[in-house]
Design an enzyme around this catalytic site. Sequence first.
Site, short mmCIF file in Angstrom:
data_model
loop_
_atom_site.label_atom_id
_atom_site.label_comp_id
_atom_site.label_asym_id
_atom_site.label_seq_id
_atom_site.Cartn_x
_atom_site.Cartn_y
_atom_site.Cartn_z
N HIS A 125 0.81 -1.23 0.00
CA HIS A 125 0.00 0.00 0.00
C HIS A 125 0.84 1.28 0.00
CE1 HIS A 125 -3.65 -2.23 0.43
NE2 HIS A 125 -3.35 -2.70 1.63
N ASP A 162 -2.77 -10.82 -2.16
CA ASP A 162 -3.32 -10.25 -0.94
C ASP A 162 -4.77 -9.80 -1.23
OD1 ASP A 162 -2.13 -8.77 1.81
OD2 ASP A 162 -3.87 -7.77 0.93
N HIS A 164 -6.32 -7.26 -0.40
CA HIS A 164 -6.42 -5.82 -0.66
C HIS A 164 -5.66 -5.47 -1.95
CE1 HIS A 164 -6.82 -6.25 3.77
NE2 HIS A 164 -7.80 -5.37 3.59
N ASP A 249 -4.72 -12.76 3.66
CA ASP A 249 -5.92 -12.24 4.31
C ASP A 249 -7.19 -12.48 3.49
OD1 ASP A 249 -4.78 -10.50 2.50
OD2 ASP A 249 -4.74 -8.76 3.85
ZN LIG Z 1 -4.14 -7.19 2.80
#
Ligand SMILES: [Zn+2]
Length: 312
Positions: A125, A162, A164, A249
């Site tokens: 991120h 991931d 996200h 996740d």
């Molecule tokens: Zn994540």
Amino acid sequence: MRLGLVLSSLFERHEMPPGHPERSERTRAVANRLIESGLADKSIPIESQQVTREQMLRIHSERHLAMLESIHRAGGGQIDPDTHMGKHSWPIAMLAAGSAVAAAECVAEGQVDRAFLVVRPPGHHATPDRAMGFCLLNSVSIAARHLLATGRARRVLIVDFDVHHGNGTQQAFWEDPSVVYISTHQWPLFPGTGRREETGQGQGQGTIFNLPHPPNTVPSAIVEEMRATLERVQETLPPDFVFISAGFDGHRADPLADWRLDVGDFVAMTRDTLALANSTAGGRVVSLLEGGYDLDVLADCTEAHVRELMRD
Ligand SMILES: [Zn+2]
């Protein structure tokens, strides 16, 4: 298969406020599992090392580094509601990024065949100019750009499973045709980017593949679309080096998202990525831990992922 491994208790020193999901116990749980299962003993240790300023500046701005350094000098502090720096977070983030560079060099130079890094904080991120989503430095991007800048690779693929979207990685390579980025992620979800229409720009147009799926998507749809995309990249944009942003996740038990993946789905995506790497990149793969917030599940998924990386 010689697997290089970055495993160090130093990564536990990046301390977060009590109750924060991105906690020191994460790398401890993974390290314990890799040791107890005997996998750590079967791997080749890679020494963790600090990233250099030159390496960071290939991705991040002076302003970003100055901001992190000033928080560090103040003894740590809150960057946004999710993202925090403790007393040791700055040197540890630099250790995670530098270890990614070291692992990439070891693989590129043939000292090991593949590598896995049990590191934190995560990185995908972190944008060139901003720390967010638990991430300070974008380790995978720094390592990818290092290989390109030093002539060790010509086209790199980053596979990010991931849950996200890796907005920082996407932004770093938005106009860069030498890095292909594939991200499968839940949408809608933090950070809100990663729509299918986001495919890069300028010379980088068509080198970003976003595969968003809503909550509770049937896992096979996620795995199959990833496989089809890997096959397409293998045909049209074959890389000579592969990174994995390995976040776990998306597992059904993870508290931060609403996907229903199981260990076997992560194994499948790992195998499909290795198949591509074996066909176009001489098998060269470096995988870094990103998210994954249920400790038992994180240990299960990482163990299975590492077993695949060790397979011939
Ligand atoms: Zn994540």
